[in-house]
Design an enzyme around this catalytic site. Structure first.
Site, PDB file in Angstrom:
ATOM      1  N   GLY A  12       0.811  -1.217   0.000  1.00  0.00           N
ATOM      2  CA  GLY A  12       0.000   0.000   0.000  1.00  0.00           C
ATOM      3  C   GLY A  12       0.838   1.256   0.000  1.00  0.00           C
ATOM      4  CG  ASP A  13       0.375   3.942   2.327  1.00  0.00           C
ATOM      5  OD1 ASP A  13      -0.793   4.246   2.045  1.00  0.00           O
ATOM      6  OD2 ASP A  13       0.735   3.592   3.464  1.00  0.00           O
ATOM      7  N   GLY A  15       1.388   5.299  -4.072  1.00  0.00           N
ATOM      8  CA  GLY A  15       1.177   6.553  -4.808  1.00  0.00           C
ATOM      9  C   GLY A  15       0.022   6.422  -5.793  1.00  0.00           C
ATOM     10  CE  LYS A  16      -3.355   2.085  -3.444  1.00  0.00           C
ATOM     11  NZ  LYS A  16      -2.177   1.980  -2.568  1.00  0.00           N
ATOM     12  CG  ASN A  38      -8.780  -0.013   4.648  1.00  0.00           C
ATOM     13  OD1 ASN A  38      -9.467   0.504   3.780  1.00  0.00           O
ATOM     14  ND2 ASN A  38      -8.421  -1.283   4.622  1.00  0.00           N
ATOM     15  N   GLY A  40      -5.754   5.761   2.310  1.00  0.00           N
ATOM     16  CA  GLY A  40      -5.510   7.202   2.285  1.00  0.00           C
ATOM     17  C   GLY A  40      -4.772   7.480   0.990  1.00  0.00           C
ATOM     18  CG  HIS A  41      -5.909   6.339  -2.412  1.00  0.00           C
ATOM     19  ND1 HIS A  41      -6.615   5.665  -3.361  1.00  0.00           N
ATOM     20  CD2 HIS A  41      -5.401   5.397  -1.587  1.00  0.00           C
ATOM     21  CE1 HIS A  41      -6.546   4.365  -3.122  1.00  0.00           C
ATOM     22  NE2 HIS A  41      -5.827   4.180  -2.041  1.00  0.00           N
ATOM     23  CB  THR A  42      -1.572  11.737  -0.769  1.00  0.00           C
ATOM     24  OG1 THR A  42      -1.651  10.965   0.430  1.00  0.00           O
ATOM     25  CG2 THR A  42      -1.281  13.182  -0.425  1.00  0.00           C
ATOM     26  CB  THR A 129      -6.640   1.698   9.498  1.00  0.00           C
ATOM     27  OG1 THR A 129      -7.794   1.003   9.002  1.00  0.00           O
ATOM     28  CG2 THR A 129      -5.478   1.516   8.521  1.00  0.00           C
ATOM     29  NE  ARG A 143     -24.018 -16.898   4.006  1.00  0.00           N
ATOM     30  CZ  ARG A 143     -24.177 -18.232   4.044  1.00  0.00           C
ATOM     31  NH1 ARG A 143     -24.775 -18.852   3.067  1.00  0.00           N
ATOM     32  NH2 ARG A 143     -23.723 -18.911   5.064  1.00  0.00           N
ATOM     33  CB  THR A 301      -3.176   5.605  11.126  1.00  0.00           C
ATOM     34  OG1 THR A 301      -2.011   5.160  10.419  1.00  0.00           O
ATOM     35  CG2 THR A 301      -4.348   4.696  10.798  1.00  0.00           C
ATOM     36  N   GLY A 302      -1.446   8.414  10.303  1.00  0.00           N
ATOM     37  CA  GLY A 302      -0.292   9.212  10.711  1.00  0.00           C
ATOM     38  C   GLY A 302       0.845   8.392  11.299  1.00  0.00           C
TER      39      GLY A 302
HETATM   40  P1  GDP Z   1      -1.628   5.670  -2.050  1.00  0.00           P
HETATM   41  O1  GDP Z   1      -2.298   5.148  -0.832  1.00  0.00           O
HETATM   42  O2  GDP Z   1      -1.079   4.584  -2.914  1.00  0.00           O
HETATM   43  O3  GDP Z   1      -2.486   6.630  -2.844  1.00  0.00           O
HETATM   44  O4  GDP Z   1      -0.358   6.490  -1.532  1.00  0.00           O
HETATM   45  P2  GDP Z   1      -0.346   7.542  -0.307  1.00  0.00           P
HETATM   46  O5  GDP Z   1      -0.960   8.806  -0.776  1.00  0.00           O
HETATM   47  O6  GDP Z   1      -0.881   6.930   0.920  1.00  0.00           O
HETATM   48  O7  GDP Z   1       1.212   7.670  -0.056  1.00  0.00           O
HETATM   49  C1  GDP Z   1       2.068   8.132  -1.032  1.00  0.00           C
HETATM   50  C2  GDP Z   1       2.779   9.371  -0.482  1.00  0.00           C
HETATM   51  O8  GDP Z   1       3.880   9.697  -1.311  1.00  0.00           O
HETATM   52  C3  GDP Z   1       1.901  10.616  -0.490  1.00  0.00           C
HETATM   53  O9  GDP Z   1       2.290  11.435   0.568  1.00  0.00           O
HETATM   54  C4  GDP Z   1       2.229  11.258  -1.830  1.00  0.00           C
HETATM   55  O10 GDP Z   1       2.004  12.656  -1.831  1.00  0.00           O
HETATM   56  C5  GDP Z   1       3.700  10.954  -1.940  1.00  0.00           C
HETATM   57  N1  GDP Z   1       4.224  10.766  -3.292  1.00  0.00           N
HETATM   58  C6  GDP Z   1       3.635  10.178  -4.365  1.00  0.00           C
HETATM   59  N2  GDP Z   1       4.513  10.098  -5.390  1.00  0.00           N
HETATM   60  C7  GDP Z   1       5.669  10.638  -4.958  1.00  0.00           C
HETATM   61  C8  GDP Z   1       6.962  10.812  -5.534  1.00  0.00           C
HETATM   62  O11 GDP Z   1       7.223  10.433  -6.668  1.00  0.00           O
HETATM   63  N3  GDP Z   1       7.924  11.408  -4.759  1.00  0.00           N
HETATM   64  C9  GDP Z   1       7.680  11.825  -3.490  1.00  0.00           C
HETATM   65  N4  GDP Z   1       8.671  12.386  -2.816  1.00  0.00           N
HETATM   66  N5  GDP Z   1       6.472  11.675  -2.912  1.00  0.00           N
HETATM   67  C10 GDP Z   1       5.494  11.072  -3.625  1.00  0.00           C
HETATM   68  P1  IMO Z   2      -3.806   2.607   0.745  1.00  0.00           P
HETATM   69  O1  IMO Z   2      -5.008   2.405  -0.176  1.00  0.00           O
HETATM   70  C1  IMO Z   2      -1.112   0.912   3.690  1.00  0.00           C
HETATM   71  C2  IMO Z   2      -2.762  -2.010   6.479  1.00  0.00           C
HETATM   72  C3  IMO Z   2      -2.888  -1.624   7.925  1.00  0.00           C
HETATM   73  C4  IMO Z   2      -2.719  -2.980   8.584  1.00  0.00           C
HETATM   74  C5  IMO Z   2      -3.452  -3.899   7.622  1.00  0.00           C
HETATM   75  C6  IMO Z   2      -4.899  -4.182   7.996  1.00  0.00           C
HETATM   76  O2  IMO Z   2      -3.657   3.975   1.258  1.00  0.00           O
HETATM   77  O3  IMO Z   2      -2.574   2.063   0.100  1.00  0.00           O
HETATM   78  P2  IMO Z   2      -7.169  -2.813   8.093  1.00  0.00           P
HETATM   79  O4  IMO Z   2      -7.473  -1.405   8.425  1.00  0.00           O
HETATM   80  O5  IMO Z   2      -7.521  -3.193   6.690  1.00  0.00           O
HETATM   81  O6  IMO Z   2      -7.711  -3.759   9.110  1.00  0.00           O
HETATM   82  O7  IMO Z   2      -5.561  -2.955   8.221  1.00  0.00           O
HETATM   83  O8  IMO Z   2      -3.420  -3.269   6.358  1.00  0.00           O
HETATM   84  N1  IMO Z   2      -3.421  -1.090   5.528  1.00  0.00           N
HETATM   85  C7  IMO Z   2      -2.769  -0.257   4.720  1.00  0.00           C
HETATM   86  N2  IMO Z   2      -1.451   0.015   4.626  1.00  0.00           N
HETATM   87  N3  IMO Z   2      -1.980   1.516   2.857  1.00  0.00           N
HETATM   88  C8  IMO Z   2      -3.292   1.229   2.923  1.00  0.00           C
HETATM   89  O9  IMO Z   2      -4.189   1.703   2.026  1.00  0.00           O
HETATM   90  C9  IMO Z   2      -3.759   0.354   3.926  1.00  0.00           C
HETATM   91  N4  IMO Z   2      -4.971  -0.118   4.292  1.00  0.00           N
HETATM   92  C10 IMO Z   2      -4.744  -1.008   5.268  1.00  0.00           C
HETATM   93  O10 IMO Z   2      -1.885  -0.731   8.295  1.00  0.00           O
HETATM   94  O11 IMO Z   2      -1.375  -3.345   8.597  1.00  0.00           O
HETATM   95 MG    MG Z   3      -2.239   5.417   1.245  1.00  0.00          MG
END
Ligand code: GDP
Ligand code: IMO
Ligand code: MG
Length: 423
Positions: A12-13, A15-16, A38, A40-42, A129, A143, A301-302
């Site tokens: 996860g995270d 950069g989707k 759960n 968080g897409h930035t 989360t 169900r 969640t920070g």
């Molecule tokens: P997602 O959950 O896949 O949408 O990703 P998140 O938004 O949770 O986490 C990605 C983090 O990386 C965010 O804070 C974005 O603003 C940041 N980000 C995305 N692409 C880049 C990149 O190429 N370089 C840097 N430095 N930050 C990026």
């Molecule tokens: P995005 O879409 C990163 C992780 C949690 C935990 C596990 C289970 O932003 O990439 P849950 O809340 O589903 O019971 O948590 O999955 N987790 C993530 N980690 N990015 C996420 O979403 C996540 N969604 C859940 O931290 O380890």
């Molecule tokens: Mg995220």
């Protein structure tokens, strides 16, 4: 017209959110297919950072309609806050954000059950989360769930009450100290249902079917990442939905033979938030640097994200399971300044060298085997064309493409929409 998918290949995270926002100009519909708040897409543009949890990441573009698919679980309370934040930016969502009737609702008691379950697990906790994701999907497969479409029926409050009562008994069963005021939580919940009901509820599978027939371009947006998949992730340290390509079929009602491009996103290194195994995790200065420069704190969640080198064993596994046709490499800028970079190309698994992801990847079973490469020193964040990328980065990319046998079509060099290089 076919449907394209975009999904995360790690934990996860990746950069989707950023990439969906970048690509939306080429699509008519953006549809989220699983997960819930759960996620968080930035997104970042014009100096402002937006974090989306349930709402698809195409929402800032006027050319596209955004669909919350049947595979998503919605918490009306969080959803209302998201809507309000977007309305604060002048967006009118009344006709551009459509909700599947078959999406399940997260009840306040689902959140409490999540907390009770995690507390009861103690040290073995998932690191959830605590948004109620697991309990809601449990009610779905058991169900018992309450769905968005139920809100159009007269007796939905009775259904709600029956389910919430059952949950209260289950919370008591856990016998842990969870403090809550259900009346307050419910007042908030019922109030938020109103905001949800102001949006169009649709039979999203039919809507998407007709859209395909009419030649509309559809992008399916995943949440979480492949290593958090309920079947193929690092179970039990996973989320409760199928985050992989198949999840888009069941989460939207799109047939497998309608899917064309499968875009897989990965960071140039690896991060993980929450518990669970992570073979290439770093506990040294390099890991600290990745976390600091990459600002690796969870968008929901920070919490600080654990950081480590790129794991090609795990990435290949994700590429194979998803049938990835194009790759996108994020956060290359974060690695600027490392003299040497390591990439895990195999595991030492109980004394044997292996190149596939085994059943157990806990530290006592697996030690990563690394290939070392030269790093790049240049600041990438101002670059806008592939021709500007430094040689060491191009070598890194070429190495990954050769290993994964899939082209890297986008290199992201910063969080902003504009910091995106197409190859
Ligand atoms: P997602 O959950 O896949 O949408 O990703 P998140 O938004 O949770 O986490 C990605 C983090 O990386 C965010 O804070 C974005 O603003 C940041 N980000 C995305 N692409 C880049 C990149 O190429 N370089 C840097 N430095 N930050 C990026
Ligand atoms: P995005 O879409 C990163 C992780 C949690 C935990 C596990 C289970 O932003 O990439 P849950 O809340 O589903 O019971 O948590 O999955 N987790 C993530 N980690 N990015 C996420 O979403 C996540 N969604 C859940 O931290 O380890
Ligand atoms: Mg995220």
């Amino acid at each position: 017209m076919a449907v394209d998918l975009l999904l995360g290949l790690q934990w996860g995270d990746e950069g989707k959110g950023k990439i969906v926002d970048v690509l939306t100009k080429d699509y008519d519909i953006i549809a989220r297919f699983q997960g819930g708040p759960n996620a968080g897409h930035t997104l970042e543009f014009d100096g402002i950072k937006h974090v989306l949890h349930t709402i698809p990441s195409g929402i800032f573009h006027k050319n596209a309609v955004n669909v919350v698919g049947n595979g998503v679980v919605i918490d009306p309370v969080i959803f209302k806050k998201e809507l309000q934040a977007l309305e604060g930016f002048g967006l009118d969502l009344s006709s551009t954000l459509l909700i599947s009737r078959k999406a399940h609702l997260i009840l306040p008691t689902h959140r409490l059950l999540d907390a009770a379950s995690e507390t009861a697990k103690g040290k073995a906790k998932i690191g959830s989360t605590l948004k109620g994701i697991g309990p809601t999907y449990m009610d779905k497969t058991g169900r018992n769930g309450l769905r968005v479409g139920d809100l159009e029926l007269d007796d939905w409050k009775e259904k709600y009450r029956a389910l919430a009562n059952k949950h209260e008994a289950m919370i008591n069963f856990y016998n842990v100290d969870i403090q809550y005021n259900l009346a307050e939580l419910e007042a908030d919940f019922f109030d938020s249902i109103g905001a949800l009901k102001a949006l169009p509820f649709i039979d999203s599978e039919e809507y998407l079917h007709q859209a395909q027939k009419a030649g509309k371009k559809i992008l399916a947006e995943g949440a979480q990442g492949s290593l958090l998949d309920i079947d193929f992730g690092t179970y039990p340290f996973v989320t409760s939905s199928n985050t992989t390509a198949a999840g888009a079929c069941t989460g939207l009602g799109v047939a497998p033979n309608r899917i064309k491009e499968v875009m897989g996103i990965f960071k140039a290194y690896t991060t993980r938030v929450g518990s669970g195994p992570f073979p290439t995790e770093l506990f040294d200065q390099d890991g600290e640097t990745m976390g600091r420069v990459g600002n690796e704190f969870g968008a929901t969640t920070g919490r600080p994200r654990r950081c480590g080198w790129l794991d090609l064993v795990a990435l290949k596994y994700a590429v194979n399971i998803n049938g990835v046709t194009q790759l996108m490499m994020m956060k290359g800028d974060v690695l600027s300044g490392f003299e040497k970079l390591k990439v895990c190309t195999a595991y030492n698994y109980k004394g044997n060298k292996i190149t596939h992801l085994p059943y157990n990847i806990e530290a006592q079973n697996v030690t990563p085997i690394y290939t070392e490469m030269d790093g790049w020193q240049e600041d990438l964040t101002q670059m806008s064309a592939a021709a500007q990328l430094p040689k060491a980065l191009n070598d890194y990319i070429a190495f990954l493409e050769a290993e994964l046998q899939v082209p890297i079509k986008i290199v992201s060099v910063g969080p902003d929409r504009k910091q995106t290089i197409h190859r």
